[in-house]
Design a protein around this motif. Structure first.
Motif, PDB file in Angstrom:
ATOM      1  N   ALA A 234      -8.194  -4.527  -3.084  1.00 13.76           N
ATOM      2  CA  ALA A 234      -7.700  -5.583  -3.972  1.00 13.76           C
ATOM      3  C   ALA A 234      -6.386  -5.158  -4.621  1.00 13.76           C
ATOM      4  N   ALA A 235      -5.629  -6.126  -5.080  1.00 16.91           N
ATOM      5  CA  ALA A 235      -4.382  -5.840  -5.790  1.00 16.91           C
ATOM      6  C   ALA A 235      -4.691  -4.978  -7.011  1.00 16.91           C
TER       7      ALA A 235
ATOM      8  N   ILE B 291       0.836  -1.206   0.000  1.00 18.52           N
ATOM      9  CA  ILE B 291       0.000   0.000   0.000  1.00 18.52           C
ATOM     10  C   ILE B 291       0.870   1.255   0.000  1.00 18.52           C
ATOM     11  N   GLU B 292       0.541   2.175  -0.888  1.00 22.76           N
ATOM     12  CA  GLU B 292       1.153   3.500  -0.912  1.00 22.76           C
ATOM     13  C   GLU B 292       0.037   4.537  -0.992  1.00 22.76           C
ATOM     14  N   TRP B 293       0.314   5.721  -0.485  1.00 26.33           N
ATOM     15  CA  TRP B 293      -0.630   6.821  -0.667  1.00 26.33           C
ATOM     16  C   TRP B 293       0.133   7.991  -1.276  1.00 26.33           C
ATOM     17  N   ASP B 294      -0.612   8.822  -1.965  1.00 21.59           N
ATOM     18  CA  ASP B 294      -0.001   9.994  -2.585  1.00 21.59           C
ATOM     19  C   ASP B 294      -1.011  11.123  -2.635  1.00 21.59           C
TER      20      ASP B 294
ATOM     21  N   ASN C  78      -3.010  -0.121  -3.921  1.00 21.18           N
ATOM     22  CA  ASN C  78      -2.378  -1.392  -3.570  1.00 21.18           C
ATOM     23  C   ASN C  78      -1.548  -1.830  -4.772  1.00 21.18           C
ATOM     24  N   LYS C  79      -0.230  -1.663  -4.677  1.00 25.91           N
ATOM     25  CA  LYS C  79       0.674  -2.034  -5.769  1.00 25.91           C
ATOM     26  C   LYS C  79       1.181  -3.463  -5.623  1.00 25.91           C
ATOM     27  N   GLY C  80       0.654  -4.183  -4.646  1.00 23.07           N
ATOM     28  CA  GLY C  80       1.084  -5.552  -4.422  1.00 23.07           C
ATOM     29  C   GLY C  80       0.326  -6.539  -5.280  1.00 23.07           C
ATOM     30  N   VAL C  81       0.486  -7.821  -4.956  1.00 20.20           N
ATOM     31  CA  VAL C  81      -0.150  -8.878  -5.738  1.00 20.20           C
ATOM     32  C   VAL C  81      -1.299  -9.553  -4.991  1.00 20.20           C
TER      33      VAL C  81
ATOM     34  N   SER D  48       2.299   1.747   6.104  1.00 21.63           N
ATOM     35  CA  SER D  48       2.699   2.600   4.989  1.00 21.63           C
ATOM     36  C   SER D  48       2.642   4.050   5.432  1.00 21.63           C
ATOM     37  N   GLN D  49       3.700   4.782   5.120  1.00 20.96           N
ATOM     38  CA  GLN D  49       3.742   6.215   5.386  1.00 20.96           C
ATOM     39  C   GLN D  49       4.075   6.917   4.071  1.00 20.96           C
ATOM     40  N   GLY D  50       3.219   6.721   3.099  1.00 16.12           N
ATOM     41  CA  GLY D  50       3.481   7.258   1.764  1.00 16.12           C
ATOM     42  C   GLY D  50       4.194   6.222   0.940  1.00 16.12           C
TER      43      GLY D  50
END
Length: 183
Positions: A130-131, A62-65, A80-83, A172-174
């Motif tokens: 979801a991924a 997980i990333e946030w922007d 969610n940039k994961g799989v 996640s912190q960004g």
């Protein structure tokens, strides 16, 4: 009296052969035990590798922007940039190091009154992402760049604690993601 059979030359030869066979059987048995123990360790190692592969096959990331533009408006997105799916346990949005209770409160503290802006807001807590899915914490569709402080990105922090389906957790912190516990 008769002689004891062990003193006869033929019996002595048989005893030496039997002793040699017993020694050979012992060596073969010992080798079988060693091979069995090594096989056990190989299976344990292989099972651990398979478990790690299984966990990696559903690893969420997980990333946030934050986006501020004249065309797209102002929003914070979570992706969610994961799989695998990410189970969001908790989130904390902060402005100047102080937690804000909701995205609307955050917007009021950064923009001021929200009378004439087109706005969408959602909670991310307790959701499953979801991924490949992207969610927006909020989205102001108007061009409000002139209302926002120039250092807003630096002043904003958003912590998202999330877990995989196997219970492995991260915060996640960004763009900075660290392994953690979501208590």
């Amino acid at each position: 009296m008769e002689k004891e059979p062990q003193h006869q030359p033929g019996n002595l030869f048989k005893r030496k052969i039997m002793a040699g066979l017993a020694k050979t059987e012992f060596i073969v048995a010992l080798a079988a035990i060693i091979v069995s123990i090594l096989t056990l360790f190989v299976y344990i190692y292989q099972a651990r590798i398979m478990q790690e592969q299984q966990h990696a096959s559903v690893w969420p990331y997980i990333e946030w922007d934050m986006t501020i533009s004249s065309k797209d408006g102002f929003y914070i997105s979570v992706v969610n940039k994961g799989v695998g799916p990410a189970i969001i346990r908790s989130t904390t949005l902060k402005l100047d190091g102080v937690s804000v209770e909701s995205p609307l409160t955050y917007l009021e503290k950064t923009i001021g009154k929200l009378d004439s802006v087109a706005l969408f807001s959602a909670m991310i807590d307790k959701r499953v992402i979801a991924a490949g899915e992207t969610l927006e914490l909020f989205h102001v569709y108007s061009d409000i760049r002139h209302l926002l402080p120039s250092d807003l990105y630096r002043r904003t922090s958003y912590e998202i604690c999330y877990c995989s389906i196997y219970g492995d957790c991260w915060t996640s912190q960004g763009f900075n993601v660290v392994k953690s516990r979501c208590d």
